[in-house]
Design a protein around this motif. Structure first.
Motif, PDB file in Angstrom:
ATOM      1  N   ALA A 199       0.811  -1.226   0.000  1.00  9.65           N
ATOM      2  CA  ALA A 199       0.000   0.000   0.000  1.00  9.65           C
ATOM      3  C   ALA A 199       0.841   1.272   0.000  1.00  9.65           C
ATOM      4  O   ALA A 199       0.455   2.292  -0.589  1.00  9.65           O
ATOM      5  N   ASN A 200       1.978   1.242   0.677  1.00 12.20           N
ATOM      6  CA  ASN A 200       2.812   2.446   0.776  1.00 12.20           C
ATOM      7  C   ASN A 200       3.328   2.880  -0.593  1.00 12.20           C
ATOM      8  O   ASN A 200       3.630   2.048  -1.444  1.00 12.20           O
ATOM      9  N   ASP A 201       3.404   4.178  -0.761  1.00 14.72           N
ATOM     10  CA  ASP A 201       3.930   4.731  -2.016  1.00 14.72           C
ATOM     11  C   ASP A 201       5.360   5.206  -1.784  1.00 14.72           C
ATOM     12  O   ASP A 201       5.579   6.242  -1.152  1.00 14.72           O
ATOM     13  N   ALA A 202       6.328   4.461  -2.305  1.00  8.29           N
ATOM     14  CA  ALA A 202       7.737   4.828  -2.112  1.00  8.29           C
ATOM     15  C   ALA A 202       8.054   6.142  -2.825  1.00  8.29           C
ATOM     16  O   ALA A 202       7.521   6.426  -3.894  1.00  8.29           O
ATOM     17  N   PHE A 203       8.897   6.940  -2.196  1.00  3.78           N
ATOM     18  CA  PHE A 203       9.328   8.198  -2.803  1.00  3.78           C
ATOM     19  C   PHE A 203      10.528   7.953  -3.711  1.00  3.78           C
ATOM     20  O   PHE A 203      11.376   7.101  -3.439  1.00  3.78           O
ATOM     21  N   LYS A 219       6.423   6.435  -6.541  1.00  2.06           N
ATOM     22  CA  LYS A 219       6.447   5.443  -7.638  1.00  2.06           C
ATOM     23  C   LYS A 219       5.039   4.958  -7.954  1.00  2.06           C
ATOM     24  O   LYS A 219       4.680   4.780  -9.110  1.00  2.06           O
ATOM     25  N   ASN A 232      -2.270   6.245  -2.585  1.00  2.00           N
ATOM     26  CA  ASN A 232      -2.908   7.185  -1.670  1.00  2.00           C
ATOM     27  C   ASN A 232      -3.650   8.301  -2.405  1.00  2.00           C
ATOM     28  O   ASN A 232      -4.203   9.195  -1.753  1.00  2.00           O
ATOM     29  N   PRO A 275       7.359   6.436   3.572  1.00  2.00           N
ATOM     30  CA  PRO A 275       6.287   6.207   2.589  1.00  2.00           C
ATOM     31  C   PRO A 275       4.943   5.956   3.280  1.00  2.00           C
ATOM     32  O   PRO A 275       4.883   5.266   4.302  1.00  2.00           O
ATOM     33  N   GLY A 276       3.890   6.513   2.713  1.00  2.41           N
ATOM     34  CA  GLY A 276       2.548   6.319   3.246  1.00  2.41           C
ATOM     35  C   GLY A 276       2.219   7.250   4.393  1.00  2.41           C
ATOM     36  O   GLY A 276       1.063   7.360   4.791  1.00  2.41           O
ATOM     37  N   LYS A 314      -9.544   6.078   4.114  1.00  7.16           N
ATOM     38  CA  LYS A 314      -9.440   6.484   2.700  1.00  7.16           C
ATOM     39  C   LYS A 314     -10.738   6.281   1.933  1.00  7.16           C
ATOM     40  O   LYS A 314     -10.761   6.444   0.703  1.00  7.16           O
ATOM     41  N   PRO A 340      -3.644  -0.063   5.555  1.00  7.04           N
ATOM     42  CA  PRO A 340      -2.630  -0.706   6.400  1.00  7.04           C
ATOM     43  C   PRO A 340      -1.741   0.368   7.039  1.00  7.04           C
ATOM     44  O   PRO A 340      -1.419   1.375   6.397  1.00  7.04           O
ATOM     45  N   GLN A 384      12.284   0.217   2.770  1.00  4.79           N
ATOM     46  CA  GLN A 384      11.491   0.914   1.753  1.00  4.79           C
ATOM     47  C   GLN A 384      12.334   1.979   1.054  1.00  4.79           C
ATOM     48  O   GLN A 384      13.250   2.530   1.642  1.00  4.79           O
ATOM     49  N   ASN A 385      11.931   2.294  -0.168  1.00  2.00           N
ATOM     50  CA  ASN A 385      12.606   3.350  -0.913  1.00  2.00           C
ATOM     51  C   ASN A 385      12.065   4.715  -0.512  1.00  2.00           C
ATOM     52  O   ASN A 385      10.868   4.892  -0.350  1.00  2.00           O
ATOM     53  N   THR A 386      12.986   5.669  -0.384  1.00  2.00           N
ATOM     54  CA  THR A 386      12.560   7.039  -0.134  1.00  2.00           C
ATOM     55  C   THR A 386      13.627   7.981  -0.673  1.00  2.00           C
ATOM     56  O   THR A 386      14.585   7.543  -1.342  1.00  2.00           O
ATOM     57  N   VAL A 387      13.453   9.262  -0.373  1.00  3.53           N
ATOM     58  CA  VAL A 387      14.389  10.265  -0.854  1.00  3.53           C
ATOM     59  C   VAL A 387      14.974  10.974   0.365  1.00  3.53           C
ATOM     60  O   VAL A 387      14.275  11.233   1.330  1.00  3.53           O
TER      61      VAL A 387
END
Lengths: 361, 361, 361, 361
Positions: free
Chosen positions: C260-264, C274, C278, D100-101, D242, D299, D307-310
């Protein structure tokens, strides 16, 4: 929306005079504004009772900011300012005897006898302390935008202060004093007069005059949210205030239009008015001249002379002698509350026009 | 929330003096209230310019109700009242010459030159006509609940009307007149004085005094929504109003607490105050005594004498001679607007306390 | 504050289906915005019933702007948009038989029998016409700021449209059609399906999906005024809407957090996510990705099949056959109302952040 | 009006996850209502993390009421509820790596880097604790008026609970449990599933279903303040929500009007609907049937998987491993927040209709 005010900067006030704490939530200040707690303390000091012209109840007014400020700056979320009550003498109050001039009886009807009657409860002037703390932040923000506010005691019974002359200097003069007058002798005479009234178990009223310098033209709305509408809504929050007038105010009733109108002229490349009878507001909107208004504060209703009242239990006429610690005048302490509410009202209107980003610029 | 006011009864005002129509949406009146269009017309008639003391612009003020009323009763959904503009003389206005005392310059800054300058645009007193139409419904509802409102002209320059004495009779007396004074001679003198000022190309200001009889105790809120806060917010919507005072108002500055306090006593089984210096309000809440307040209306800014102003195009000083049709005084016409806004404000506060069902009971 | 919405841009809606006129007052738009009446007419055209999939009641939807626009530009004061009702057949309605699925019965209780029952009165979908006219101005303003809105019919019973792919192109595609689908065949199938349902005296529901492109990050508030809170408040104004979901919406119940999480990640020098599960909103605040939400519109309750109801006069069970002219589906017409309310909601939030001046820049 | 909600009962929320205190001011409750602090504690207990399905951060949630309650009863003035934060581990948070999220990145843009990033700051679910405390008072008041609220966990991924059947019993069943399901086995399976997801460093979402029994017909408004509008505005205050749907909700897209409409019939002398597809609301107004709605909770975004982030300082892509104490699911704890916000929203609407006096009757 009863103890809540403001559209862009929203204040939620809570507390009773003899409850455990009083406070305010200030919602809407943008992030990134430095919060000067020393200045907040200085402003609270001006609201404090001092000397023989004030009540002997001495609250320290120590405040805590429990949210909304992070590393000394606003973080953009609501600021909660709270103060504990410590110096209550609740035994001084008898709920069955409403005090003349106070909210006691009106509150008794409104709250069906469930009101917290101790020390006036929520109606207590003590609630103005969180307003002053919140207002200090607003005053600080306006100052950073070149807008300054000053209030002096224009009149106490027969004693009058001089008018504003040099606005910038006079505003600074107001803000440097505890008992703010422009004329030193007038101030001393007023203080003696208050003291004498107190010694006679009595109290006195007075008139405050406020000047706001640096307001840009074009702020406010026609009709329902005129600058006069919004400012008066805020200012009448103060318990003892019973009147407000802008510019010439009630004096307009004596004038002809040819005397009342403020002619426009060019000065240093900008448009000003030669006179400022309208107090900086035309059609509900600021015109760039100094805002000028006066408010009247009635004599403190708590006096030690015997007064007639009704026993709410027996519904019989009776006589009341108020005990406790009370002020023979409150207008000199109300002064900083007027400044605070003025700043909060103007900030709300300015955000409407310039957006919340502007504040933090 | 600029041209919108009210929490329970919400007014949305629109229109410009020389646009095609003006009007108001009144949202929040419960279903089942009989709408008396004759009374609405009578109230509008009191706002109309009449005789030599008023402008010669004669609008018929014919209103249409295009929604919210079904078979003569409110149907519970928003009421839209609209009036066409017909008698405009737009050629009389020159946007580059802001009229002293008017909103022209402030509006020019606020609206960046896009304002409808014709006849003052949205700032025109003409916009009070829909307020009066809406107010008539509110006045009618209050009357059915035993609450009556009357306003007289207390003062016009050196000429003063007598005070309210017998409230019920005096309120009726106010409402029976076009130029409302309690003393007949005072009224005649004022009208001559206005006429003389008009003949001299000038205008005059005055003070209105309002009484509300029958308000139950316990209405209003402490602090931010005190009855004084709410009433003043509404009343300062009127263009020329520059001050308001409740009860003794600015006179409180001359009093001692022992003179200012209103002692309680029993009368016919209910609690009253012996005096009514506080004008029916303690701590922001009604105490069951008559509401008393005064407002000052400045002299009409449109005068035919030559005035100094600035040419907004060339930014040079210049001289202006106003043309068109204007009132040498407006307070006598503003009187019914004060009544209307008072009724609308009180209705809003009463619904808060009693619920919308109460109105239709 | 019942038929009023919006803090910075306030809408006051009025009218009944069979009253003389309907309309809206739009308060808060700054001065200097060009008003494109042709675009307003185009948007209204998308709301009109057309073909066999819609009611045969044909209102011209000719609107008049009676205030707030001067020489083709907003003048900063409230805009009043009004439309006359002309094509009513009031005889078709019988107040004693509440129509299942309609507001009739709830309104009858709420308004104590004083409701205007003709054609659903204030509850009629006809009231969305002024919303569309006002929304057109908002859509136009947002477009000038690089923010575009498109809504397609995602689902009608078993027939599904494809998802948004290329946002900019797909939004343009939505806005170029009367019956807006991204896949042409899906649209044709849906229309046949609606027509068949209508021929069977029945109606169908559907799901709309909206995309907003170009929203800057940082708009909205945590908690009580989250972007989801504000958008849903506006969107549920539409009579038949019974659900709203953002991003993955109800699909989130099937996901793990890791899905569910949206990676940055960085893309072309700016931060994006990505995925966009959300729907462009985190913690109530826009994150700069496209806003995506879906709303469900229930089948039109007016159907020609016989239905059970109660006679409100006799309080006995009875059978009702609805007459009149009705839509076998309304979601395709509701589409432009969703766009309109979305634009008005976003504009309100954007003004909060950027100030009213920003709009006219 | 950002962290403020409600017209008649106004909530002002403040606090950050790792600040010194969080709290809420509840303005508008009439005087004379008994405040049951035990029930408030019980409700807070349902929001607490418990067992392996929740975070290990254990806050005691001890609350203090510092105003508005006197001798155990509301005194009519604002109620301030505050809770100290004690169990913070601020070292777990790194502001430069948005999770993320979460709201981190959106907040960073909105607050220009001044946000309190520790534990999500104001965005933390911890802020729902004061909402639950305030909501407990509202739930209690509604119960005294015969209105009860229950929420169960309808769905967690593939595991579904049964529907509401006997409303009164099922509501009681919901309120008697910490992990509220109507079917015991479904509840046990869900808890095992959550625990497994947690063990896998992941989290899960779910759907809650709420029933309100005893709402009188006639509450709510057409259009802008429909019951759906108001309820969704409140419910979307909860961070992870949501989507919301009323009655059949998104299922309406699969139905014909003849299936969707709820026929009226007489039952025991009152009008009911045979089915309740509309979830108790027609045209935005309650129709006297049970209110039914569902909300989806995504969730928990805090998961322990990489996780990927910036990196916001270097603006480069990076990888993040979240530390700290987090919930593998929050919907079971959000349940009581939904109940609380529902009660507060309904109370606001009921006061509009019945007046504040009604509550204390």
């Amino acid at each position: 929306m009863k103890s809540v005010i403001g559209k862009n900067i929203t204040l939620s006030l809570y507390g009773e005079s003899h409850g455990s704490a009083i406070g305010v939530v200030v919602d809407g200040l943008p992030a990134g504004i430095k919060v000067d707690t020393d200045f907040m303390a200085q402003q609270l000091d001006k609201r404090k009772p001092k000397g023989k012209i004030s009540t002997q109840r001495q609250e320290k007014d120590e405040f805590a900011i429990t949210s909304g400020v992070f590393n000394g700056y606003t973080c953009g979320t609501p600021i909660h300012i709270t103060m504990e009550n410590k110096a209550q003498h609740s035994g001084d109050y008898q709920p069955q005897f409403p005090r003349p001039g106070h909210a006691d009886y009106a509150a008794h009807v409104k709250y069906s006898g469930f009101e917290d009657y101790r020390g006036g409860g929520h109606f207590s002037g003590r609630l103005t302390a969180p307003i002053v703390a919140a207002g200090a932040i607003a005053i600080d923000i306006l100052r950073s935008k070149g807008i300054t506010i000053g209030t002096h005691i224009k009149k106490c019974q027969h004693i009058e202060d001089r008018n504003f002359e040099n606005f910038a200097e006079d505003i600074a003069l107001c803000n440097s004093q505890y008992f703010a007058t422009l004329d030193k002798t007038a101030g001393e005479n007023m203080q003696q007069h208050i003291e004498a009234a107190g010694a006679d178990c009595d109290s006195v009223g007075g008139i405050l005059e406020t000047c706001v310098l640096g307001m840009p033209a074009g702020v406010g709305e026609p009709y329902f949210n005129s600058m006069e509408s919004v400012l008066s809504h805020y200012i009448f929050s103060i318990g003892g205030v019973k009147g407000i007038e802008f510019g010439k105010g009630f004096g307009f009733a004596n004038l002809f239009g040819s005397q009342a109108n403020d002619a426009f002229e060019m000065q240093d490349g900008r448009i000003i008015t030669k006179t400022n009878n309208n107090g900086g507001i035309n059609g509900g909107i600021s015109n760039g001249m100094p805002l000028i208004f006066r408010v009247v504060v009635k004599p403190t209703p708590s006096i030690f002379k015997e007064q007639n009242t009704v026993n709410l239990e027996t519904m019989e006429n009776t006589v009341l002698s108020i005990k406790g610690r009370h002020d023979p005048a409150i207008f000199h302490r109300a002064r900083v509350v007027v400044d605070s509410l003025t700043a909060l009202a103007l900030l709300d209107l300015l955000i409407q026009r310039y957006g919340e980003r502007w504040l933090a610029e």
